[in-house]
Design a protein around this motif. Structure first.
Motif, PDB file in Angstrom:
ATOM      1  N   THR A  58       0.944  -2.090   2.754  1.00  0.00           N
ATOM      2  CA  THR A  58       0.340  -1.908   4.070  1.00  0.00           C
ATOM      3  C   THR A  58       1.045  -0.762   4.771  1.00  0.00           C
ATOM      4  O   THR A  58       2.263  -0.611   4.681  1.00  0.00           O
ATOM      5  N   SER A  59       0.250   0.055   5.488  1.00  0.00           N
ATOM      6  CA  SER A  59       0.790   1.215   6.178  1.00  0.00           C
ATOM      7  C   SER A  59      -0.104   1.547   7.356  1.00  0.00           C
ATOM      8  O   SER A  59      -1.326   1.353   7.287  1.00  0.00           O
ATOM      9  N   PRO A  60       0.467   2.064   8.467  1.00  0.00           N
ATOM     10  CA  PRO A  60      -0.375   2.476   9.604  1.00  0.00           C
ATOM     11  C   PRO A  60      -1.203   3.707   9.307  1.00  0.00           C
ATOM     12  O   PRO A  60      -2.163   3.987  10.038  1.00  0.00           O
ATOM     13  N   THR A  61      -0.874   4.465   8.286  1.00  0.00           N
ATOM     14  CA  THR A  61      -1.642   5.639   7.881  1.00  0.00           C
ATOM     15  C   THR A  61      -2.144   5.448   6.469  1.00  0.00           C
ATOM     16  O   THR A  61      -1.528   4.725   5.677  1.00  0.00           O
ATOM     17  N   PRO A  62      -3.251   6.078   6.094  1.00  0.00           N
ATOM     18  CA  PRO A  62      -3.771   5.920   4.723  1.00  0.00           C
ATOM     19  C   PRO A  62      -2.763   6.401   3.685  1.00  0.00           C
ATOM     20  O   PRO A  62      -2.064   7.396   3.863  1.00  0.00           O
ATOM     21  N   LEU A  63      -2.679   5.660   2.585  1.00  0.00           N
ATOM     22  CA  LEU A  63      -1.756   5.993   1.514  1.00  0.00           C
ATOM     23  C   LEU A  63      -2.315   7.028   0.550  1.00  0.00           C
ATOM     24  O   LEU A  63      -1.588   7.529  -0.306  1.00  0.00           O
ATOM     25  N   GLY A  64      -3.603   7.301   0.648  1.00  0.00           N
ATOM     26  CA  GLY A  64      -4.216   8.241  -0.289  1.00  0.00           C
ATOM     27  C   GLY A  64      -4.603   7.618  -1.602  1.00  0.00           C
ATOM     28  O   GLY A  64      -4.896   8.340  -2.565  1.00  0.00           O
ATOM     29  N   TRP A  65      -4.602   6.267  -1.686  1.00  0.00           N
ATOM     30  CA  TRP A  65      -4.969   5.559  -2.904  1.00  0.00           C
ATOM     31  C   TRP A  65      -6.328   4.906  -2.696  1.00  0.00           C
ATOM     32  O   TRP A  65      -6.592   4.275  -1.666  1.00  0.00           O
ATOM     33  N   THR A  66      -7.199   5.032  -3.667  1.00  0.00           N
ATOM     34  CA  THR A  66      -8.519   4.413  -3.605  1.00  0.00           C
ATOM     35  C   THR A  66      -8.803   3.720  -4.930  1.00  0.00           C
ATOM     36  O   THR A  66      -8.230   4.075  -5.971  1.00  0.00           O
ATOM     37  N   GLN A  67      -9.677   2.739  -4.854  1.00  0.00           N
ATOM     38  CA  GLN A  67     -10.059   2.031  -6.068  1.00  0.00           C
ATOM     39  C   GLN A  67     -11.146   2.746  -6.847  1.00  0.00           C
ATOM     40  O   GLN A  67     -11.428   2.383  -7.991  1.00  0.00           O
ATOM     41  N   HIS A  68     -11.778   3.757  -6.236  1.00  0.00           N
ATOM     42  CA  HIS A  68     -12.813   4.543  -6.902  1.00  0.00           C
ATOM     43  C   HIS A  68     -12.229   5.919  -7.221  1.00  0.00           C
ATOM     44  O   HIS A  68     -11.805   6.650  -6.319  1.00  0.00           O
ATOM     45  N   LEU A  69     -12.202   6.262  -8.488  1.00  0.00           N
ATOM     46  CA  LEU A  69     -11.593   7.503  -8.948  1.00  0.00           C
ATOM     47  C   LEU A  69     -12.672   8.493  -9.369  1.00  0.00           C
ATOM     48  O   LEU A  69     -13.730   8.109  -9.881  1.00  0.00           O
ATOM     49  N   CYS A  82       3.184   9.565 -20.988  1.00  0.00           N
ATOM     50  CA  CYS A  82       4.427   9.391 -20.221  1.00  0.00           C
ATOM     51  C   CYS A  82       4.824  10.689 -19.534  1.00  0.00           C
ATOM     52  O   CYS A  82       5.985  11.123 -19.583  1.00  0.00           O
ATOM     53  N   LEU A  83       3.847  11.334 -18.890  1.00  0.00           N
ATOM     54  CA  LEU A  83       4.085  12.572 -18.166  1.00  0.00           C
ATOM     55  C   LEU A  83       4.219  12.293 -16.680  1.00  0.00           C
ATOM     56  O   LEU A  83       3.571  11.397 -16.139  1.00  0.00           O
ATOM     57  N   SER A  84       5.062  13.071 -16.025  1.00  0.00           N
ATOM     58  CA  SER A  84       5.192  13.003 -14.576  1.00  0.00           C
ATOM     59  C   SER A  84       4.210  13.989 -13.961  1.00  0.00           C
ATOM     60  O   SER A  84       4.375  15.209 -14.098  1.00  0.00           O
ATOM     61  N   LEU A  85       3.180  13.469 -13.302  1.00  0.00           N
ATOM     62  CA  LEU A  85       2.143  14.343 -12.755  1.00  0.00           C
ATOM     63  C   LEU A  85       2.641  15.166 -11.578  1.00  0.00           C
ATOM     64  O   LEU A  85       2.073  16.215 -11.275  1.00  0.00           O
ATOM     65  N   ASN A 119      -3.965  10.146  -5.762  1.00  0.00           N
ATOM     66  CA  ASN A 119      -4.807   9.144  -6.404  1.00  0.00           C
ATOM     67  C   ASN A 119      -4.626   9.154  -7.918  1.00  0.00           C
ATOM     68  O   ASN A 119      -4.625   8.095  -8.563  1.00  0.00           O
ATOM     69  N   ALA A 120      -4.464  10.338  -8.510  1.00  0.00           N
ATOM     70  CA  ALA A 120      -4.224  10.420  -9.953  1.00  0.00           C
ATOM     71  C   ALA A 120      -2.863   9.834 -10.314  1.00  0.00           C
ATOM     72  O   ALA A 120      -2.726   9.114 -11.316  1.00  0.00           O
ATOM     73  N   MET A 167       6.699  -0.356 -12.283  1.00  0.00           N
ATOM     74  CA  MET A 167       5.558  -0.127 -11.399  1.00  0.00           C
ATOM     75  C   MET A 167       5.963  -0.210  -9.937  1.00  0.00           C
ATOM     76  O   MET A 167       5.542   0.614  -9.116  1.00  0.00           O
ATOM     77  N   VAL A 168       6.777  -1.198  -9.591  1.00  0.00           N
ATOM     78  CA  VAL A 168       7.233  -1.329  -8.207  1.00  0.00           C
ATOM     79  C   VAL A 168       8.060  -0.112  -7.807  1.00  0.00           C
ATOM     80  O   VAL A 168       7.935   0.415  -6.688  1.00  0.00           O
ATOM     81  N   GLN A 169       8.891   0.368  -8.732  1.00  0.00           N
ATOM     82  CA  GLN A 169       9.696   1.546  -8.450  1.00  0.00           C
ATOM     83  C   GLN A 169       8.815   2.777  -8.233  1.00  0.00           C
ATOM     84  O   GLN A 169       8.985   3.520  -7.254  1.00  0.00           O
ATOM     85  N   GLY A 170       7.877   3.017  -9.142  1.00  0.00           N
ATOM     86  CA  GLY A 170       7.044   4.211  -9.043  1.00  0.00           C
ATOM     87  C   GLY A 170       6.106   4.184  -7.851  1.00  0.00           C
ATOM     88  O   GLY A 170       5.943   5.191  -7.154  1.00  0.00           O
ATOM     89  N   LEU A 171       5.460   3.049  -7.601  1.00  0.00           N
ATOM     90  CA  LEU A 171       4.525   2.965  -6.482  1.00  0.00           C
ATOM     91  C   LEU A 171       5.241   3.080  -5.143  1.00  0.00           C
ATOM     92  O   LEU A 171       4.707   3.689  -4.202  1.00  0.00           O
ATOM     93  N   SER A 172       6.429   2.522  -5.026  1.00  0.00           N
ATOM     94  CA  SER A 172       7.179   2.630  -3.775  1.00  0.00           C
ATOM     95  C   SER A 172       7.596   4.073  -3.508  1.00  0.00           C
ATOM     96  O   SER A 172       7.500   4.563  -2.373  1.00  0.00           O
ATOM     97  N   ARG A 173       8.040   4.766  -4.539  1.00  0.00           N
ATOM     98  CA  ARG A 173       8.425   6.163  -4.360  1.00  0.00           C
ATOM     99  C   ARG A 173       7.210   7.029  -4.064  1.00  0.00           C
ATOM    100  O   ARG A 173       7.305   7.994  -3.287  1.00  0.00           O
ATOM    101  N   LEU A 174       6.062   6.730  -4.671  1.00  0.00           N
ATOM    102  CA  LEU A 174       4.855   7.502  -4.397  1.00  0.00           C
ATOM    103  C   LEU A 174       4.377   7.283  -2.968  1.00  0.00           C
ATOM    104  O   LEU A 174       3.948   8.231  -2.298  1.00  0.00           O
ATOM    105  N   ALA A 175       4.439   6.045  -2.487  1.00  0.00           N
ATOM    106  CA  ALA A 175       4.030   5.781  -1.105  1.00  0.00           C
ATOM    107  C   ALA A 175       4.946   6.462  -0.105  1.00  0.00           C
ATOM    108  O   ALA A 175       4.511   6.873   0.976  1.00  0.00           O
ATOM    109  N   ALA A 176       6.220   6.609  -0.448  1.00  0.00           N
ATOM    110  CA  ALA A 176       7.167   7.268   0.464  1.00  0.00           C
ATOM    111  C   ALA A 176       6.872   8.750   0.625  1.00  0.00           C
ATOM    112  O   ALA A 176       7.288   9.351   1.622  1.00  0.00           O
TER     113      ALA A 176
END
Length: 544
Positions: A153-164, A179-182, A194-195, A448-457
């Motif tokens: 949850t965030s007060p601003t959009p995270l830039g993640w969508t379920q439709h790609l 196993c590439l870092s985009l 989103n990617a 996953m928790v590590q990567g998603l948290s860093r991406l949201a930051a």
């Protein structure tokens, strides 16, 4: 208008239409009467429109000064800085020209402007609870327990969508499989948020069947009687043997990857326990490590019969007499047979109702099914544990399905799966601030928790994460090695090809003290991020 009809007090529609027409045109010098009504005369002289927002001190006792005084009193109440007295714009003409209503509106508009300026659109700051169960660090804490649901949850959009889009999905799959870092590196893939989000939601699983294989069990399901409400497959003996043979090949493949440090870890979810294999160098360990929880007296007795050396790192005997033999065991034949999936009643003469060990069922030191029953195997003994898991019957449940294998990298027979994503919004009405949410469902692994948290930051300044933890895997996070640990620098260098991002790999290879846990409870249930700092709430009811 030339109408000679007597005045009856009623206005005909045709006459009202003419009245509106004349009023809209405003012809000068013309008068007209409809009944007792007379239209005003408009002068041909052009009068300059008066500016209602101008400054005019010619009439100090006008109604505008009264309205100004009222606005000043409102400013004293609602604005500590008295912003209304510092403004150079006067609204005195508004009250004299447009009446009391417009003057009140102008005061409210000025009040709203002052409120906006005082807030300056600052993002809401989280105020996490403080106490012995909270910890703050510059990186997300590492939690080895499995999660079944995560809500960002965030007060601003995270830039993640379920439709790609086509490009986002293709780049996410390519980055996840290879196993590439985009976000960095030399490649031509899509680097959008989103990617990257889709790439972090991918995992490898075996087997892949149209039945729920995660979680395989819960603590409540072990105590209640079995029901037939869950969907199951009706497999022939030949299909069962073929499926088990494929599972054995997959387990050997992923174990070889962990042994060669090409895979950081993997989980084995059996019908009654969960086993975690970690490569050498992970969490500062000098050799490969295996953790099994929850264990029973039958499983521990079977491991001893197979001459597999193991320890119970979380077990703390309460009786000082038990210090000499701190490994609780039970020679009860019933429990051993039941752990292998064999009914004791089917073999008459082998039942032994009286347990020989003081830690058997009913004793105050019975640890079966608890976090203290965590079994730790390391080094070459992990190969013996693997052989036991390949041949033991207790790994196959009543549905005759093999255990579920979960890993962050590909292995033989694995299927590429993704988490289920649900996007939504909450609040925004009745004074409740608007919150953008992204909910993930499925087997959420530690990376996953590590990567998603860093991406949201990287996309927002503040966000919160609510995690649903599988309580039967809590002991994975409670265990911390107390032996001489390998330096994290050497471990990171030897795990360069394990498939994890370099920044995330540093967290996995960090020692316990470096991660901020210091041997304490690191079960992350809520995670808050604000201004570059992560605040974790690890409060739990676990008592050792």
């Amino acid at each position: 208008m030339g109408d000679t009809e007597p005045d009856t007090g009623w206005t005909k529609p045709r006459q009202s239409f003419k009245l509106k027409k004349n009023l809209s045109r405003g012809r000068p010098g013309s008068t007209s009467s409809v009944g007792n009504r007379t239209l005003p005369n408009f002068s041909t002289q052009q009068v300059k429109r008066r500016n209602p927002f101008g400054i005019d001190d010619s009439d100090p006792g006008s109604a505008g000064d009264v309205a100004k005084a009222k606005r000043q009193r409102l400013g004293d109440i609602f604005s500590p800085a008295s912003a209304f007295r510092e403004r150079k714009i006067s609204f005195s003409k508004v009250g004299s020209d447009f009446g009391t209503g417009d003057s009140r509106d102008s005061g409210l508009s000025e009040l709203s402007q002052s409120s906006i300026e005082s807030s300056t659109f600052k993002s809401p700051t989280f105020s996490p609870p403080t106490g012995p169960h909270t910890s703050s660090s510059s990186c997300p804490p590492l939690d080895w327990s499995l999660k079944s649901r995560a809500r960002f949850t965030s007060p601003t959009p995270l830039g993640w969508t379920q439709h790609l889009s086509t490009v986002e999905e293709a780049s996410g799959v390519t980055g996840g499989v290879r196993c590439l870092s985009l976000s960095q590196g030399s490649h031509c893939l899509d680097t959008s948020a989103n990617a990257q989000f889709h790439s972090l939601c991918l995992y490898w699983q075996h087997p892949s069947l149209p039945v729920p294989l995660y979680p395989r069990y819960t603590l409540s399901s072990l105590t209640r009687p079995a029901t037939t409400t869950a969907p199951s497959l009706s497999l022939s003996p030949e299909m069962q043997r073929a499926m088990h043979s494929d599972w054995m090949s997959s387990l050997q493949s992923v174990y070889q990857l962990v042994k060669a440090r090409q895979c950081p870890y993997f989980y084995l979810l059996a019908p009654s326990f969960t086993c975690l294999f970690r490569a050498a160098g992970i969490a500062g360990s000098q050799q490969i490590t295996s953790l099994l929880t929850p264990s029973t007296t039958g499983i521990r007795a079977a491991l001893k019969r197979e001459e597999i050396e193991f320890t119970l790192p979380l077990f703390r005997p309460k009786d000082p007499v038990e210090e000499e033999d701190a490994s609780p065991e039970c020679d009860s034949t019933n429990e051993f047979l039941e752990s292998l999936g064999i009914e004791a009643d089917s073999l008459p003469g082998l039942a032994n109702a009286a347990p020989k060990n003081r830690l058997a069922a009913g004793s105050s030191q019975n640890i079966d099914g608890k976090v203290e029953s965590l079994v730790m195997v390391e080094g070459v003994e992990c190969q013996s544990l693997l052989n036991y898991l390949l041949n033991a019957k207790l790994v196959v449940g009543k549905d005759q399905l093999p255990p579920t294998l979960l890993a962050p990298v590909a292995y033989h027979g694995a299927s590429l799966r993704t988490l289920r994503v649900k996007q939504g919004q909450t609040g925004g009405k009745g004074g409740v601030p608007l919150q953008h949410s992204v909910e993930l469902t499925g087997p959420i692994l530690p990376h996953m928790v590590q990567g998603l948290s860093r991406l949201a930051a990287t996309t927002t300044n503040s966000f919160g994460v609510g995690l649903n933890t599988l309580e039967e895997t809590n002991s994975f996070s409670l265990y911390h090695s107390k032996d001489a640990e390998a330096p994290s620098a050497f471990a990171t260098a030897s795990l360069d090809d394990c498939g994890l991002d370099p920044e995330i790999l540093k967290t996995f290879c960090a020692l316990s003290k470096e991660g901020g846990s210091e041997g304490g409870d690191t079960i992350v249930r809520d995670l808050l991020y604000s201004r570059g700092s992560y605040q974790a709430n690890s409060q739990s009811k676990i008592s050792l």
